[in-house]
Design an enzyme around this catalytic site. Sequence first.
Site, mmCIF file in Angstrom:
data_model
loop_
_atom_site.group_PDB
_atom_site.id
_atom_site.type_symbol
_atom_site.label_atom_id
_atom_site.label_comp_id
_atom_site.label_asym_id
_atom_site.label_seq_id
_atom_site.Cartn_x
_atom_site.Cartn_y
_atom_site.Cartn_z
ATOM 1 N N ASP A 78 0.874 -1.170 0.000
ATOM 2 C CA ASP A 78 0.000 0.000 0.000
ATOM 3 C C ASP A 78 0.915 1.224 0.000
ATOM 4 O OD1 ASP A 78 -1.587 2.168 0.687
ATOM 5 O OD2 ASP A 78 -2.872 0.999 2.028
ATOM 6 N N VAL A 79 0.878 2.009 -1.082
ATOM 7 C CA VAL A 79 1.838 3.123 -1.194
ATOM 8 C C VAL A 79 1.595 4.233 -0.171
ATOM 9 C CG1 VAL A 79 2.360 2.732 -3.641
ATOM 10 C CG2 VAL A 79 0.506 4.312 -3.020
ATOM 11 N N ASN A 110 2.019 4.977 -10.588
ATOM 12 C CA ASN A 110 0.751 4.866 -11.320
ATOM 13 C C ASN A 110 -0.441 4.653 -10.386
ATOM 14 O OD1 ASN A 110 -0.988 3.872 -13.782
ATOM 15 N ND2 ASN A 110 -1.014 2.187 -12.295
ATOM 16 N N TYR A 158 -9.500 14.622 -6.726
ATOM 17 C CA TYR A 158 -8.676 13.979 -7.760
ATOM 18 C C TYR A 158 -7.873 15.040 -8.518
ATOM 19 C CZ TYR A 158 -7.604 10.901 -11.753
ATOM 20 O OH TYR A 158 -6.966 10.166 -12.731
ATOM 21 N N LYS A 187 -3.796 15.507 -8.642
ATOM 22 C CA LYS A 187 -3.017 15.398 -9.883
ATOM 23 C C LYS A 187 -2.286 16.713 -10.185
ATOM 24 C CE LYS A 187 -4.099 11.079 -10.918
ATOM 25 N NZ LYS A 187 -3.106 9.997 -10.948
HETATM 26 N N1 LIG Z 1 -8.571 5.463 -16.567
HETATM 27 C C1 LIG Z 1 -8.427 6.717 -16.968
HETATM 28 O O1 LIG Z 1 -9.195 7.206 -17.786
HETATM 29 C C2 LIG Z 1 -7.292 7.548 -16.430
HETATM 30 C C3 LIG Z 1 -7.068 8.811 -17.004
HETATM 31 C C4 LIG Z 1 -6.029 9.597 -16.534
HETATM 32 C C5 LIG Z 1 -5.211 9.142 -15.520
HETATM 33 N N2 LIG Z 1 -5.445 7.920 -14.957
HETATM 34 C C6 LIG Z 1 -4.546 7.497 -13.893
HETATM 35 O O2 LIG Z 1 -3.937 6.278 -14.254
HETATM 36 C C7 LIG Z 1 -3.599 5.540 -13.080
HETATM 37 C C8 LIG Z 1 -4.118 4.120 -13.219
HETATM 38 O O3 LIG Z 1 -5.519 4.151 -13.259
HETATM 39 P P1 LIG Z 1 -6.418 3.046 -13.994
HETATM 40 O O4 LIG Z 1 -7.349 3.770 -14.851
HETATM 41 O O5 LIG Z 1 -5.560 2.010 -14.570
HETATM 42 O O6 LIG Z 1 -7.286 2.502 -12.775
HETATM 43 P P2 LIG Z 1 -7.200 1.160 -11.913
HETATM 44 O O7 LIG Z 1 -7.307 -0.019 -12.791
HETATM 45 O O8 LIG Z 1 -8.178 1.356 -10.812
HETATM 46 O O9 LIG Z 1 -5.720 1.199 -11.361
HETATM 47 C C9 LIG Z 1 -5.336 1.805 -10.179
HETATM 48 C C10 LIG Z 1 -4.357 0.872 -9.490
HETATM 49 O O10 LIG Z 1 -3.844 1.521 -8.330
HETATM 50 C C11 LIG Z 1 -3.789 0.573 -7.293
HETATM 51 N N3 LIG Z 1 -3.874 1.275 -6.013
HETATM 52 C C12 LIG Z 1 -4.870 2.066 -5.562
HETATM 53 N N4 LIG Z 1 -4.579 2.510 -4.334
HETATM 54 C C13 LIG Z 1 -3.360 2.002 -4.002
HETATM 55 C C14 LIG Z 1 -2.525 2.078 -2.866
HETATM 56 N N5 LIG Z 1 -2.872 2.794 -1.779
HETATM 57 N N6 LIG Z 1 -1.344 1.428 -2.877
HETATM 58 C C15 LIG Z 1 -0.972 0.686 -3.956
HETATM 59 N N7 LIG Z 1 -1.711 0.569 -5.058
HETATM 60 C C16 LIG Z 1 -2.912 1.204 -5.074
HETATM 61 C C17 LIG Z 1 -4.959 -0.385 -7.523
HETATM 62 O O11 LIG Z 1 -4.701 -1.683 -7.020
HETATM 63 P P3 LIG Z 1 -5.225 -2.159 -5.559
HETATM 64 O O12 LIG Z 1 -6.671 -1.787 -5.485
HETATM 65 O O13 LIG Z 1 -4.965 -3.628 -5.551
HETATM 66 O O14 LIG Z 1 -4.375 -1.439 -4.567
HETATM 67 C C18 LIG Z 1 -5.018 -0.432 -9.042
HETATM 68 O O15 LIG Z 1 -4.286 -1.531 -9.561
HETATM 69 C C19 LIG Z 1 -4.191 6.313 -11.902
HETATM 70 O O16 LIG Z 1 -3.200 7.096 -11.282
HETATM 71 C C20 LIG Z 1 -5.225 7.190 -12.572
HETATM 72 O O17 LIG Z 1 -5.486 8.352 -11.836
HETATM 73 C C21 LIG Z 1 -6.475 7.108 -15.387
#
Ligand SMILES: NC(=O)c1ccc[n+]([C@@H]2O[C@H](COP(=O)([O-])OP(=O)(O)OC[C@H]3O[C@@H](n4cnc5c(N)ncnc54)[C@H](OP(=O)(O)O)[C@@H]3O)[C@@H](O)[C@H]2O)c1
Length: 255
Positions: A59-60, A86, A151, A155
Amino acid sequence: MDKIVLVTGGGSGIGAAIAGAFAERGCRVVIAGRDESKLVTAAESMAQNGAQLRAIACDVTRREQVRELRQRIQELWGDVQILVNNAGIASAVSFADMADETWDKTLETNLTGAYNCCKVFLPAMVKAKWGRIVNIASTTAKVGYSHVTAYTASKHGLLGLTRSLALETARVGVTVNAICPGYVDDERTRENARIMGENTGKGADAVLKLFAVAAPQNRLIDASEVAELACLIASPEMSGMTGQAINVDGGAVMQ
Ligand SMILES: NC(=O)c1ccc[n+]([C@@H]2O[C@H](COP(=O)([O-])OP(=O)(O)OC[C@H]3O[C@@H](n4cnc5c(N)ncnc54)[C@H](OP(=O)(O)O)[C@@H]3O)[C@@H](O)[C@H]2O)c1
């Protein structure tokens, strides 16, 4: 590229695509996240084609867990050379309705989580006079979006961290950059569309179309497009680029 890479949140979505892309290029990759079984499943499916990929729960937001993660990677392969921050969470809610816990948890994960990893993994990069930090931000790091105050603030903060740390590491062989994706075609975006579609009565498909049309290219972004850029930024050839925040958003934000 034979580097040791850590991708936080690498068990799903964009992080899994990034981890897979580094592994394909010959890197040794650790994916970290809170849900160990999700991580192990992701690592097993990615390792099928011979990729060197390990899943380690962390957990980061918990500094002792991040230090423990460094220890485990050190014992496994050595020092992390490429850190991809990420891991992130997002909740869509109006400012008036947002619980304090949502604000706290979002900042703690998206901003302080990245800080915790930089703090723990940067010293070895500085010592080695080589390192890459890639922060996965968002277009919400550049402009304001409604109903995602926490959020958006997290960011924007991540870009501040990126830029200041880039200055402090500019002469020691380390680069610090950010990627700002628009709406990515992944599970999280589809889930958000489902919730918004339900709340507004529009339906998930209509909301997904609204997400797409927000970009001049009128489409969602594929996670592989973000992954390709992460690999490029982290490559040895890209030593001259630091402190930058690159949009991958179909032209939605031009700054
Ligand atoms: N999807 C989009 O449209 C989009 C657009 C712009 C930016 N982003 C950014 O891209 C990144 C990845 O997002 P995603 O869309 O791929 O969503 P996602 O599938 O929900 O990925 C987020 C990951 O972060 C992990 N996580 C959450 N809290 C954590 C913690 N405290 N410690 C360690 N790991 C943690 C989750 O795993 P666990 O739950 O197992 O911890 C999950 O694998 C994020 O930073 C998001 O803000 C996404």
